[in-house]
Design a protein around this motif. Structure first.
Motif, mmCIF file in Angstrom:
data_model
loop_
_atom_site.group_PDB
_atom_site.id
_atom_site.type_symbol
_atom_site.label_atom_id
_atom_site.label_comp_id
_atom_site.label_asym_id
_atom_site.label_seq_id
_atom_site.Cartn_x
_atom_site.Cartn_y
_atom_site.Cartn_z
ATOM 1 N N HIS A 1 15.274 14.827 -64.226
ATOM 2 C CA HIS A 1 14.014 15.446 -64.870
ATOM 3 C C HIS A 1 13.056 14.262 -65.393
ATOM 4 N N MET A 2 13.358 13.117 -65.699
ATOM 5 C CA MET A 2 12.664 12.193 -65.821
ATOM 6 C C MET A 2 11.525 11.721 -64.802
ATOM 7 N N THR A 3 12.015 11.977 -63.612
ATOM 8 C CA THR A 3 11.179 11.847 -62.545
ATOM 9 C C THR A 3 9.738 12.569 -62.846
ATOM 10 N N ALA A 4 9.820 13.678 -63.364
ATOM 11 C CA ALA A 4 8.533 14.485 -63.746
ATOM 12 C C ALA A 4 8.903 15.160 -65.048
ATOM 13 N N PRO A 5 8.671 14.697 -66.150
ATOM 14 C CA PRO A 5 9.151 15.122 -67.309
ATOM 15 C C PRO A 5 8.193 16.402 -67.975
ATOM 16 N N ALA A 6 7.166 16.333 -67.514
ATOM 17 C CA ALA A 6 5.937 17.052 -67.895
ATOM 18 C C ALA A 6 6.209 18.725 -67.181
ATOM 19 N N LEU A 7 7.029 18.813 -66.142
ATOM 20 C CA LEU A 7 7.230 19.939 -65.545
ATOM 21 C C LEU A 7 8.210 20.746 -66.386
ATOM 22 N N THR A 8 8.189 22.095 -66.282
ATOM 23 C CA THR A 8 9.033 23.057 -66.894
ATOM 24 C C THR A 8 10.397 23.084 -66.150
ATOM 25 N N LEU A 9 11.500 23.228 -66.665
ATOM 26 C CA LEU A 9 12.665 23.516 -65.886
ATOM 27 C C LEU A 9 12.655 24.080 -64.638
ATOM 28 N N ASP A 10 11.717 25.360 -64.806
ATOM 29 C CA ASP A 10 11.874 26.149 -63.722
ATOM 30 C C ASP A 10 10.751 25.231 -62.741
ATOM 31 N N ALA A 11 9.864 24.611 -62.753
ATOM 32 C CA ALA A 11 9.003 23.897 -61.951
ATOM 33 C C ALA A 11 9.451 22.578 -61.574
ATOM 34 N N PRO B 1 21.743 27.915 -72.833
ATOM 35 C CA PRO B 1 22.528 27.319 -71.626
ATOM 36 C C PRO B 1 22.475 28.288 -70.328
ATOM 37 N N VAL B 2 22.514 29.713 -70.912
ATOM 38 C CA VAL B 2 22.823 30.787 -69.916
ATOM 39 C C VAL B 2 21.394 31.023 -69.357
ATOM 40 N N GLU B 3 20.284 30.719 -69.714
ATOM 41 C CA GLU B 3 19.104 30.560 -69.331
ATOM 42 C C GLU B 3 18.989 29.710 -68.207
ATOM 43 N N VAL B 4 19.351 28.306 -68.609
ATOM 44 C CA VAL B 4 19.599 27.364 -67.643
ATOM 45 C C VAL B 4 20.280 27.563 -66.611
ATOM 46 N N LYS B 5 21.664 28.077 -66.788
ATOM 47 C CA LYS B 5 22.372 28.446 -65.536
ATOM 48 C C LYS B 5 21.769 29.516 -64.628
ATOM 49 N N ALA B 6 20.919 30.452 -65.149
ATOM 50 C CA ALA B 6 20.279 31.474 -64.562
ATOM 51 C C ALA B 6 19.360 30.866 -63.770
ATOM 52 N N LEU B 7 18.444 29.960 -64.053
ATOM 53 C CA LEU B 7 17.438 29.272 -63.480
ATOM 54 C C LEU B 7 17.930 28.380 -62.288
ATOM 55 N N ALA B 8 19.159 27.684 -62.439
ATOM 56 C CA ALA B 8 19.507 26.977 -61.503
ATOM 57 C C ALA B 8 20.288 27.938 -60.449
ATOM 58 N N GLU B 9 20.747 28.897 -60.711
ATOM 59 C CA GLU B 9 21.290 29.832 -59.546
ATOM 60 C C GLU B 9 20.063 30.440 -58.888
ATOM 61 N N ARG B 10 19.213 30.615 -59.669
ATOM 62 C CA ARG B 10 18.116 31.199 -58.712
ATOM 63 C C ARG B 10 17.194 30.325 -57.745
ATOM 64 N N HIS B 11 17.428 29.124 -58.287
ATOM 65 C CA HIS B 11 16.599 28.074 -57.271
ATOM 66 C C HIS B 11 17.759 27.588 -56.268
ATOM 67 N N GLY B 12 19.144 27.871 -56.454
ATOM 68 C CA GLY B 12 20.230 27.386 -55.598
ATOM 69 C C GLY B 12 20.261 25.769 -55.783
#
Length: 270
Positions: A10-20, A50-61
């Motif tokens: 994420h340090m590559t583009a730290p201004a992006l939201t986790l989703d982006a 962490p539940v939200e992060v996990k859901a985001l990761a699963e949505r994006h694969g």
């Protein structure tokens, strides 16, 4: 030789939201990502569960290969233990595979004997916490002259001393490997590689800092290509994760194009 696979920190583009950020990784054909706990206004510091992060990761694969990082891990204390438990718990709940362990980097704890003892104490304390959660501890020596853990060999010796070969792996950071000047690779114990380049011709190696770290390109002074080739030849089969800290990279108008250009350069050079 193992195939070349890339990941995105994420340090590559730290201004992006986790989703982006996850979407950016996928758009580049990457399914492995590293999230951080040091980005103001972003997950994890903004209170994202962490539940939200996990859901985001699963949505994006995407797979979260690490949380970066437990800082000053080799300065063990009740406060550090509590911080470690919190981060390991977060990692487990969000589906992260590993937790990066960063040593203290302020000129303290460097004395011969003291630094090895501190390192073993911390690894021995972390081992049962990580094992219980099924999380890998990624030990990242830093090449800075003021760092309390510069040597990968010292890290490996400590890992073996505490019987931690199944719990811990090394992070080989191409920037820190160059700064430390330690030739040994320990590819068999390496779990993650961070890649970034330095192109500024005026800065000396001893004066190189995180702010100099850009994407890997033809003007790189760190020998990224030779390091990557050597790691692959030695059997490393894990991801190479982009981790540039330079504000120049962070402010780029088109991060996807910039990262894709670096990916192409590395692939063509290997």
């Amino acid at each position: 030789m193992p195939p070349l696979t890339f990941a995105l920190n994420h340090m590559t583009a730290p201004a992006l939201t986790l989703d982006a950020f996850f979407a950016l990784a996928v758009s580049l054909g990457m399914t492995a990502v590293e999230i951080r706990n040091d980005l103001d206004g972003n997950a994890i510091l903004d209170g994202t569960t962490p539940v939200e992060v996990k859901a985001l990761a699963e949505r994006h694969g995407v797979t979260i290969i690490s949380i970066n990082a437990l800082q000053r891990f080799n300065e063990w204390s009740p406060a550090r233990a509590a911080e470690a438990r919190d981060l390991i718990g977060y990692a487990g709940a969000c589906g992260a595979r590993a937790l990066v362990l960063v040593p203290k980097n302020d000129g303290t704890g460097q004395a011969d004997g003291e630094r090895q003892e501190n390192l073993r104490e911390s690894l021995a304390a972390l081992k049962p916490l990580l094992d219980a959660a099924g999380i890998t501890g990624l030990v990242e020596p830093l090449g800075f002259e003021i760092c309390s853990l510069r040597s990968k060999r010292e890290a490996v010796e400590a890992i073996r001393d505490v019987g931690g070969e199944r719990t811990f792996r090394l992070v080989h950071d191409t920037f820190h490997h160059h700064l430390a000047g330690e030739p040994d690779l320990f590819a068999d114990l390496t779990g993650l590689v961070h890649i970034s380049g330095v192109e500024d011709p005026a800065v000396s190696v001893s004066d190189m800092r995180d702010g100099h770290r850009v994407l890997v390109g033809p003007q790189d002074r760190l020998g990224n290509i030779s390091q990557i080739k050597a790691l692959l030849a030695a059997g490393y089969a894990g991801p190479f994760s982009f981790e540039p800290f330079s504000p120049v990279v962070h402010k780029t108008a088109d991060p996807k194009a910039a990262i894709a250009e670096s990916v192409a350069f590395v692939r063509e050079s290997i």
